[in-house]
Design an enzyme around this catalytic site. Structure first.
Site, PDB file in Angstrom:
ATOM      1  N   HIS A 160       0.790  -1.240   0.000  1.00 20.27           N
ATOM      2  CA  HIS A 160       0.000   0.000   0.000  1.00 20.27           C
ATOM      3  C   HIS A 160       0.820   1.287   0.000  1.00 20.27           C
ATOM      4  CE1 HIS A 160      -3.440  -2.626   0.761  1.00 20.27           C
ATOM      5  NE2 HIS A 160      -4.226  -1.616   0.525  1.00 20.27           N
ATOM      6  N   HIS A 195      -2.963  -2.261  -5.040  1.00 26.74           N
ATOM      7  CA  HIS A 195      -4.250  -1.550  -4.937  1.00 26.74           C
ATOM      8  C   HIS A 195      -4.162  -0.300  -5.798  1.00 26.74           C
ATOM      9  CE1 HIS A 195      -7.836   0.353  -3.608  1.00 26.74           C
ATOM     10  NE2 HIS A 195      -8.007  -0.377  -2.528  1.00 26.74           N
ATOM     11  N   HIS A 197     -11.290  -7.449  -6.543  1.00 27.72           N
ATOM     12  CA  HIS A 197     -11.628  -6.453  -5.532  1.00 27.72           C
ATOM     13  C   HIS A 197     -12.280  -5.247  -6.227  1.00 27.72           C
ATOM     14  CE1 HIS A 197     -10.741  -3.327  -2.447  1.00 27.72           C
ATOM     15  NE2 HIS A 197     -10.894  -4.352  -1.608  1.00 27.72           N
ATOM     16  N   GLU A 247     -14.289  -8.847  -1.075  1.00 26.34           N
ATOM     17  CA  GLU A 247     -14.977  -7.572  -1.408  1.00 26.34           C
ATOM     18  C   GLU A 247     -14.970  -7.395  -2.920  1.00 26.34           C
ATOM     19  OE1 GLU A 247     -12.228  -4.928   0.738  1.00 26.34           O
ATOM     20  OE2 GLU A 247     -13.581  -5.026   2.454  1.00 26.34           O
ATOM     21  N   GLU A 267     -19.975  -2.600  -1.401  1.00 23.80           N
ATOM     22  CA  GLU A 267     -19.289  -1.677  -0.497  1.00 23.80           C
ATOM     23  C   GLU A 267     -19.531  -0.222  -0.885  1.00 23.80           C
ATOM     24  OE1 GLU A 267     -15.088  -2.534  -0.076  1.00 23.80           O
ATOM     25  OE2 GLU A 267     -14.734  -0.622   0.934  1.00 23.80           O
ATOM     26  N   CYS A 321     -17.527   2.256  -0.638  1.00 24.29           N
ATOM     27  CA  CYS A 321     -16.373   2.778  -1.390  1.00 24.29           C
ATOM     28  C   CYS A 321     -16.389   2.332  -2.850  1.00 24.29           C
ATOM     29  CB  CYS A 321     -15.063   2.309  -0.760  1.00 24.29           C
ATOM     30  SG  CYS A 321     -14.696   3.162   0.774  1.00 24.29           S
ATOM     31  N   CYS A 327     -12.129   3.141   5.686  1.00 25.84           N
ATOM     32  CA  CYS A 327     -12.080   3.677   4.324  1.00 25.84           C
ATOM     33  C   CYS A 327     -13.379   4.359   3.927  1.00 25.84           C
ATOM     34  CB  CYS A 327     -11.684   2.598   3.313  1.00 25.84           C
ATOM     35  SG  CYS A 327     -12.872   1.290   3.059  1.00 25.84           S
ATOM     36  N   CYS A 328     -14.528   3.769   4.275  1.00 26.14           N
ATOM     37  CA  CYS A 328     -15.780   4.300   3.741  1.00 26.14           C
ATOM     38  C   CYS A 328     -16.177   5.669   4.301  1.00 26.14           C
ATOM     39  CB  CYS A 328     -16.908   3.282   3.916  1.00 26.14           C
ATOM     40  SG  CYS A 328     -16.619   1.777   2.943  1.00 26.14           S
TER      41      CYS A 328
END
Lengths: 631, 631
Positions: B138, B188, B262, B314, B330, B332, B410-411
């Protein structure tokens, strides 16, 4: 009323539908299964026979050759085969099969330690690990399956060798857990129900005492597995020792209300509980069984008699969580439900137990095996969606085509032994009564002297005729789905006293008794508490649940809609050995091709065809649906 | 037509529905979120600010205090807060907020290494691990979020400090991956779309080049992650390096056909691809984006604009696998779909992109936050079943009540930044045209000189009025759900040229333009290819999807059945701040209480009430259903 027991293995010679299935198991499944044990089947090697050979070498202090291979419970495959072989021999003598079985029994006996211990995994790999991991170790599980085989082989052939191996093994276990007071109880219940069988076959009271012990201590210390896990420094697959709900160890069994955890373990446990409750007149235990029965059958069971709705741990989920497309509904769990039902029937001959036993058998259990006996389903969803089933992460377990054999080969031999011992579920007896729990063509000869022949094309026909050879009191089950069931004796309609769904008749030698069940096709509706089934209906006929397969319906079944008022006629389906299908008017919804649309889909009249669920997936890979939206 | 861009951050001052939401985020969410960063919120500690403080110490060779705490991507929480704060400052100056932001920026700058590297996890914990684990590490993801914040803060305040930190960081990444030719691309995706923003804010060509590099190399060596995994001797959470479908690395992006893996990563990647395709006129890339768009919106999207239907990773599932009750969907991912839609719109102003962008926003994105801005949903199922949702193993992720804050946060900040930058999605422009993609009350002032005020109670009312301050060419989106959309200028009906769902009008200063959308309640039907929705319908009104909650319907909603012919009227629902609800005649099916029954359930007429999906779960814990069986 006197306590009622299953009929003897030798008490029923099958004909008709069951007879054909038994021939299939005798002719195809049992020989194939033997080849698997010997690594001759061309499948992934099982090493089962080799494991016993190597264990015997280990005991003699010789080099253990290629060692142990397979699952920790690999031994149970040999036991399950022997049990099926025993039932097969009881039904039809077969010299070659008996020789193979005797040989295997001798090999197994040679792998038993002097102290009575028997398990090739530990004997070959690491004797220090014996009894250190009851949670995952499966020693008691494998012993249990051997005991079931030992009892069955003795009943079928009168030969004691395997029975004696099992009794010596039981004595070893008794010493450890009862006499020496060692803590613990089986992670996978099985030995309890097996000890009850061993007790009945041998009369050895310690078997009963040991079964009772394991039932009594279970969950009394709900932390037992956690402590065991802390003590040992090894694991088979890292099972969670703290999940008492999953391993049915979170509370003493007599306090249980809900069927939880691994479904096969659960129903194997409940089977032993019900058996013991009957044997000992233990009311508290019987009441717990009643609550667990209700938990399963009123809130956690598929219309196919399938249980254990979730793939997560092959387990019971919460109440009313019964998804069709992601169902686990393991074949073995439905077999275990038959065991439980059969013991509940012995406690109390009430047709609701036999109804469920039959529902599980004719739908989920038979669905587990292809019509040619060569491929098997573990998992029995009520909907199969091309492109999603077997593919999407949540549907990966719902493969649309039966595989040939599995590494973890529990279901195929379990189906084999259940079919071969069908008579034990179909017929029961006590001192003065014969019980016809299930309709099954063939000859029946009970220990209480009553004997008769049964003729029927059931489950495809509604008529069941009994020619009484040696009369007495016979209780015929009247299933809840039969709205009226005229009974006649020697052609004359009679009205019989019916108690808890059983019609009790006194019959004489030479009498002809005929039942005419109401096997008209009917629709079933699910409780509104099952959200996934709201607005849907399911087609049934007698004990059979029907499904709609793409192959009979122009490819697609998800656009089909059914009215409960539709007229249903009998027909044939291509490629299903003449098994009757059902045909009816239905409607298809035609959409405009977009994922979401404001256009109400057009409805077109069509003919839809349904086949019994148990013969699903016997042709090409295809869509399948049990519950259809209702119009 | 000239390329169209999002409006500037400062170009839209919101009023009405969006204005209220922005006030909520300004007044409640941003301050709360700041307290979380500083561990003052009384939630589980986030340690975000402390991580930066300790990283700065590490760089100065001082003791790193209490070290690093949190997820490997913990830094991104600071960046997301700064981005939301930037948008907030653009919308409404706030001295105190700007001071806090400046302080945080200074702290972040102090945690940047001399070579431009910035990431507290590696700086505090182990500098040797830098860049060794692109799959899970990340670092590029965190850099990306910081770049988005840097660009936004510069646009909003004109202050360069964070922008310069980001440019130095981008230079560091450029050196490594482009100049030195180091293999690899982000596990990601995020930095690609962020580099495009940084490029636009700074004009630095290398940002564009670096974004293009990551897009170009992705999946060219589909084994990159496997090799990386073999090289390194550590792992964050043991991600499967061989699952290229999951990490969008199984093939070069220009060859992709299906949206896989994802969901957030996927749409972040597609956003950058579409952005680059437009910037560079890359047709092949634009075509891949078109195929991926179709894959999502024609086969893998909920009616709520939610994507990523499975909890397993996810992720996107297979085509048409869109379960309501176990949906992941989700928050996001819906936000990411808005990003993708917005870039597709820039490539080609076609209302189908804006329709989906709006669908995702008004349903799934807003559903992610409670009406009081204090609690949040990650997961947005279309059905919530008391006793099953949040409890059963397959429904555990579908909690029925919004939690306050998450460890993996995150959301909530993603919702905050999306609401605060709503104008960028609502309005676009090119040299000669203003684009009204979404209807949003407030004042709009574009760089091309066009400016106007918009007045509307949308999405609760169908009328949208524009007072033109400085005229020109304006393109008004006509949504697909509006069967007729009369447009009038200064009270006179006009007929406008409509291309790809946009009505193009030349307007003059002082003109009053009014659109009257058809916001009549309508039913939506799903394709027959979605088996879980067969025989069901869903109620919509304008962009809003409605749901039926137990709290408005006497407790139960699973027994409700709806006819598409029912008359629907507007009403109020208790406890929802006056948000309009819909009321209609429906039927309830009453069963006989058994799990399965031959009795056709009785139907009783009743009144049913539906509320917009986005305000679900704002009252007591209750049943909820979007798709109802149709009668």
């Amino acid at each position: 009323m006197k306590k009622q027991y299953q009929s003897d293995i030798t008490g029923y010679k099958a004909a008709g539908f069951i007879g054909n299935y038994q021939e299939l198991v005798r002719g195809t499944v049992i020989p194939y299964q033997y080849d698997v044990l010997c690594d001759k089947a061309g499948t992934e090697k099982s090493h089962v026979i080799d494991n016993f050979r190597n264990a015997a070498k280990a005991l003699r202090g010789e080099d253990t050759g290629d060692g142990f291979y397979g699952m920790v419970f690999q031994d149970s495959d040999a036991a399950k085969w022997l049990e099926a072989a025993a039932y097969s021999l009881a039904v039809k003598p077969d010299k070659k099969l008996e020789e193979l079985a005797d040989e295997l029994i001798a090999l197994i006996a040679s792998a038993q330690d002097k102290d009575g211990y028997i398990n090739t995994y530990y004997t070959v790999k690491d004797r220090e690990k014996r009894w250190t991991n009851l949670l995952e170790g499966h020693e008691l599980y494998c012993s249990g399956h051997l005991m079931e085989a030992g009892a069955a082989y003795y009943e079928a052939t009168g030969k004691r060798e395997l029975l004696d191996v099992c009794l010596k093994n039981a004595e070893h276990i008794y010493e450890r857990f009862v006499k020496n007071g060692t803590e613990g109880y089986p992670g996978h219940p099985e030995v309890e129900l097996a000890l009850m069988k061993l007790y009945r076959a041998s009369g050895e009271e310690r078997c009963l005492e040991l079964a009772k012990h394991f039932i009594d201590v279970r969950g009394v210390d709900p932390d037992y597995y956690r402590k065991e896990c802390e003590r040992r420094n090894w694991s088979v697959w890292g099972a969670n020792a703290n999940d008492g709900t999953y391993q049915q160890s979170n509370m003493p069994v007599r306090r249980m209300n809900d069927a939880t955890g691994h479904a096969v373990r659960a129903v194997y446990l409940y089977t032993a509980m019900a058996d013991l409750a009957g044997e000992l007149g233990d009311k508290e235990l019987a009441e717990a069984c009643g609550r667990l029965w209700d938990s399963i059958t009123s809130r956690r069971m598929y219309v196919t008699g399938g249980i254990g709705s979730t793939v997560h741990g092959e387990a019971f989920s919460t109440d009313y969580d019964l998804p069709s497309d992601t169902a686990y509904s393991e074949t073995c769990a439905a077999i275990g439900l038959m065991f439980f039902a059969s013991r509940m029937l012995e406690l109390n001959p009430d047709s609701r137990f036999a109804d469920v036993m039959e529902q599980a058998f004719y739908n989920t259990v038979l669905s587990g095996m292809s019509l040619d006996g060569k491929s098997f389903f573990y998992v029995n969803p009520l909907e199969s969606i091309p492109g999603i089933s077997g593919i999407s992460p949540t549907h990966r377990h719902c493969v649309p085509v039966r595989p040939g054999w599995y590494t973890c080969a529990c279901c195929p031999p379990n189906v084999a032994r259940t079919i071969m011992s069908f008579g034990k579920y179909a017929y029961g007896e006590n001192e003065d009564t014969a019980f016809c729990h299930l309709y099954a063509a063939g000859s029946v000869k009970l220990n209480n002297g009553i004997s008769f022949d049964c003729e029927t094309r059931y489950p495809f026909d509604s008529k069941v005729s009994y020619s009484i050879i040696s009369g007495g009191r016979i209780a015929f089950r009247i299933p809840h789905w039969s709205r009226s069931t005229p009974i006649s004796v020697n052609g004359k309609p009679i009205s019989a006293e019916t108690v808890n769904g059983y019609a009790y008749l006194e019959v004489s030698d030479g009498d002809e008794v005929t039942l005419d069940l109401d096997c008209e096709p009917r629709f079933v509706y699910a409780s509104q508490k099952v959200p996934s089934l709201s607005g849907k209906l399911c087609l049934c006929k007698g004990p059979l649940v029907y499904c709609f397969e793409g192959v009979d319906n122009g490819g697609d079944v998800f656009d089909l809609r059914l009215s409960p008022d539709t007229k249903i006629t009998e027909t044939r389906a291509e490629g299903l050995d003449g098994i009757p299908a059902l045909e009816m008017q239905a409607e298809r919804e035609k959409d405009d091709g977009s994922l979401y649309s404001f256009n109400e889909p057009e409805r077109q009249k069509c003919t839809a065809k349904a086949v019994p669920y148990f013969c699903r997936a016997n042709r090409e890979e295809t869509a399948m649906r049990v519950w259809l939206p209702r119009i």
